[in-house]
Design a protein around this motif. Structure first.
Motif, PDB file in Angstrom:
ATOM      1  N   SER A 160       1.028  -1.026   0.108  1.00  0.00           N
ATOM      2  CA  SER A 160       0.093  -0.009  -0.129  1.00  0.00           C
ATOM      3  C   SER A 160       0.648   1.420   0.084  1.00  0.00           C
ATOM      4  CB  SER A 160      -0.780   0.189   1.266  1.00  0.00           C
ATOM      5  OG  SER A 160      -2.017  -1.250   1.230  1.00  0.00           O
ATOM      6  N   PRO A 161       0.390   2.409  -0.615  1.00  0.00           N
ATOM      7  CA  PRO A 161       1.123   3.595  -0.740  1.00  0.00           C
ATOM      8  C   PRO A 161       1.300   4.127   0.735  1.00  0.00           C
ATOM      9  CG  PRO A 161      -0.945   3.635  -1.468  1.00  0.00           C
ATOM     10  CD  PRO A 161      -0.868   2.586  -1.409  1.00  0.00           C
ATOM     11  N   ALA A 162       2.286   4.831   0.843  1.00  0.00           N
ATOM     12  CA  ALA A 162       2.582   5.620   2.032  1.00  0.00           C
ATOM     13  C   ALA A 162       1.921   6.885   2.447  1.00  0.00           C
ATOM     14  CB  ALA A 162       4.195   6.123   2.411  1.00  0.00           C
ATOM     15  N   ILE A 163       0.933   7.226   3.152  1.00  0.00           N
ATOM     16  CA  ILE A 163       0.076   8.486   3.046  1.00  0.00           C
ATOM     17  C   ILE A 163      -0.001   9.074   4.158  1.00  0.00           C
ATOM     18  CG2 ILE A 163      -1.379   7.429   1.192  1.00  0.00           C
ATOM     19  CD1 ILE A 163      -3.560   6.679   3.476  1.00  0.00           C
ATOM     20  N   SER A 164      -0.305  10.349   4.372  1.00  0.00           N
ATOM     21  CA  SER A 164      -0.501  11.255   5.631  1.00  0.00           C
ATOM     22  C   SER A 164      -1.494  10.876   6.325  1.00  0.00           C
ATOM     23  CB  SER A 164      -0.385  12.551   5.301  1.00  0.00           C
ATOM     24  OG  SER A 164      -1.609  13.080   4.299  1.00  0.00           O
ATOM     25  N   MET A 165      -1.636  11.468   7.531  1.00  0.00           N
ATOM     26  CA  MET A 165      -2.991  11.397   8.328  1.00  0.00           C
ATOM     27  C   MET A 165      -4.127  12.067   7.791  1.00  0.00           C
ATOM     28  SD  MET A 165      -3.820  12.522  12.062  1.00  0.00           S
ATOM     29  CE  MET A 165      -2.719  11.456  13.042  1.00  0.00           C
ATOM     30  N   VAL A 166      -3.982  13.071   7.145  1.00  0.00           N
ATOM     31  CA  VAL A 166      -5.281  13.683   6.527  1.00  0.00           C
ATOM     32  C   VAL A 166      -5.720  12.698   5.220  1.00  0.00           C
ATOM     33  CG1 VAL A 166      -4.196  15.270   4.766  1.00  0.00           C
ATOM     34  CG2 VAL A 166      -6.292  15.916   5.798  1.00  0.00           C
ATOM     35  N   SER A 186       2.612  15.321   8.596  1.00  0.00           N
ATOM     36  CA  SER A 186       4.182  15.495   9.369  1.00  0.00           C
ATOM     37  C   SER A 186       4.662  13.946   9.171  1.00  0.00           C
ATOM     38  CB  SER A 186       4.179  15.738  10.752  1.00  0.00           C
ATOM     39  OG  SER A 186       3.623  15.066  11.541  1.00  0.00           O
ATOM     40  N   GLN A 187       3.916  12.909   9.113  1.00  0.00           N
ATOM     41  CA  GLN A 187       4.405  11.539   8.995  1.00  0.00           C
ATOM     42  C   GLN A 187       3.558  10.726   7.983  1.00  0.00           C
ATOM     43  OE1 GLN A 187       2.929   9.421  12.461  1.00  0.00           O
ATOM     44  NE2 GLN A 187       4.318   7.437  12.084  1.00  0.00           N
ATOM     45  N   ASN A 188       4.251   9.947   7.319  1.00  0.00           N
ATOM     46  CA  ASN A 188       3.576   8.799   6.001  1.00  0.00           C
ATOM     47  C   ASN A 188       3.642   7.632   6.640  1.00  0.00           C
ATOM     48  OD1 ASN A 188       2.992  11.132   4.753  1.00  0.00           O
ATOM     49  ND2 ASN A 188       4.473  10.730   3.190  1.00  0.00           N
ATOM     50  N   GLN A 189       2.790   6.915   6.384  1.00  0.00           N
ATOM     51  CA  GLN A 189       2.790   5.278   6.719  1.00  0.00           C
ATOM     52  C   GLN A 189       1.919   4.604   5.647  1.00  0.00           C
ATOM     53  OE1 GLN A 189       0.857   4.905  10.440  1.00  0.00           O
ATOM     54  NE2 GLN A 189       2.565   4.822  11.519  1.00  0.00           N
ATOM     55  N   ARG A 190       2.370   3.428   5.540  1.00  0.00           N
ATOM     56  CA  ARG A 190       1.356   2.742   4.465  1.00  0.00           C
ATOM     57  C   ARG A 190       0.112   1.914   5.176  1.00  0.00           C
ATOM     58  NH1 ARG A 190       4.829   1.635   0.385  1.00  0.00           N
ATOM     59  NH2 ARG A 190       6.942   1.795   0.578  1.00  0.00           N
ATOM     60  N   VAL A 191      -0.972   2.416   4.334  1.00  0.00           N
ATOM     61  CA  VAL A 191      -2.383   2.186   4.891  1.00  0.00           C
ATOM     62  C   VAL A 191      -3.065   1.564   4.028  1.00  0.00           C
ATOM     63  CG1 VAL A 191      -4.298   3.221   5.937  1.00  0.00           C
ATOM     64  CG2 VAL A 191      -2.146   4.420   6.426  1.00  0.00           C
ATOM     65  N   GLU A 192      -3.356   0.027   4.305  1.00  0.00           N
ATOM     66  CA  GLU A 192      -4.009  -0.520   3.448  1.00  0.00           C
ATOM     67  C   GLU A 192      -5.419  -0.223   3.653  1.00  0.00           C
ATOM     68  OE1 GLU A 192      -4.905  -5.505   2.536  1.00  0.00           O
ATOM     69  OE2 GLU A 192      -3.516  -4.805   4.116  1.00  0.00           O
TER      70      GLU A 192
END
Length: 345
Positions: free
Chosen positions: A20-26, A198-204
């Protein structure tokens, strides 16, 4: 609860594995809203500028184009009306998600949230429920005016019948928002805007909700428990990293749902470490941190080897941007509190 907290620590640590792509909280919030609306035709979005403009922070961008103006509704600048309309929708079987543009604007809606949404199930002896989510960006740190920077989560944590949920990462924002939308009772979902991007994570986008009313153990340690939520998790983890270099091993607990509190996980952590620092952005007086400290004093007194320390905002109005950094708790403040607590013995 301790077993669940151990499981949750794996999904909460910022793991970026997978395709999954790394995305921001928003972006994760937008993804959760999109998923909820795809899965349930009863989910409705409403608020100021949420449709055509996609929201001030673009949390709802693209949703009007996908789902149409009957499900993504721009409202007048009237928070009292937004909340009242959402309560009426929820009472009649819809699942409204109402955005209050900034938490400092939420006060006109308090009548409907406190006197109606929170009480509907009890008032009707269970005949009606209120599956309503109130979303609001909250907190300081972006150099906004005072009414755009408040952290008044304790006001809602005090109200029976309301859940108050605060995510601290993209992964938790996605899973907790889905859980809030599916919950049959009203949820105040507060989004720390300082960490929107401020932070990106991979979110499936797997439609998997995270549990409400549960703390997340982000880091295990034996020396001291650091308890926090929302944007302050960033500084709390930074403090834990720096302290680890000095041989101090912190257990980091993300409260996530500040009401109702997951008392068992908090007590188990402090029972293991014997020391505790509570960190939050809101003023210390009458805060959620005060409630956690009270819990530890009444139910973990014999486990504590030092007084509980708190790091928080000042009991003043949030200042304008020139003094904002002096108001906000910093990583060094947390480190100092940890060292003072450990030196007590």
């Amino acid at each position: 609860m301790s077993n669940q907290a151990t499981i949750n620590s794996g999904i909460s640590s910022g793991d970026n594995s997978g395709d999954s792509p790394a995305i921001s909280m928003v972006e994760a919030i937008n993804l959760a809203l999109h998923r909820a609306m795809l899965d349930d035709d009863d989910v409705i979005l409403l608020g100021e500028d949420v449709a055509t403009n996609g929201g001030v922070f673009r949390a709802t961008v693209g949703l009007k184009e996908k789902f149409g103006v009957k499900r993504v509704i721009d409202t007048p600048l009237a928070e009292n009306m937004i909340a009242g309309l959402a309560v009426g929708m929820a009472a009649q079987g819809l699942k409204p998600i109402a955005e209050i543009q900034f938490m400092g604007f939420i006060f006109p809606s308090m009548e409907h949230i406190v006197c109606h949404a929170a009480r509907l199930r009890n008032r009707t002896r269970g005949r009606l429920s209120c599956p309503l989510v109130i979303r609001a960006p909250y907190g300081g740190g972006i150099h906004a005016p005072e009414h755009h920077s408040e952290s008044t989560e304790a006001l809602f944590a005090h109200i029976p019948g309301l859940r108050v949920v605060i995510p601290s990462s993209p992964q938790r924002a996605y899973g907790l928002l889905l859980a809030a939308i599916r919950n049959p009772d009203p949820v105040i979902f507060l989004e720390p805007k300082r960490i929107y991007r401020s932070q990106n994570q991979r979110v499936e986008d797997n439609a998997q909700a995270l549990p409400l009313d549960t703390c997340f153990t982000l880091r295990e340690g034996n020396d001291i428990s650091l308890i926090s939520w929302g944007a302050m998790i960033k500084e709390t983890l930074e403090a834990a990293d720096q302290l680890a270099e000095e041989g101090i091993h912190c257990e980091v607990i993300d409260v996530a749902t500040i009401s109702p509190l997951d008392r068992e996980t908090i007590l188990a952590s402090v029972g293991k470490t014997g020391h505790c620092v509570i960190i939050h952005e809101a003023p210390l007086n009458g805060s959620v941190g005060s409630e956690i400290a009270s819990l530890l004093a009444s139910e973990a007194l014999l486990d504590l080897r030092a007084p509980v320390a708190r790091v928080g905002g000042y009991d003043t109005v949030m200042p304008y941007f020139r003094l904002e950094d002096q108001y906000m708790p910093q990583t060094d403040h947390i480190i100092d509190a940890v060292k003072r607590t450990l030196e007590f013995e």
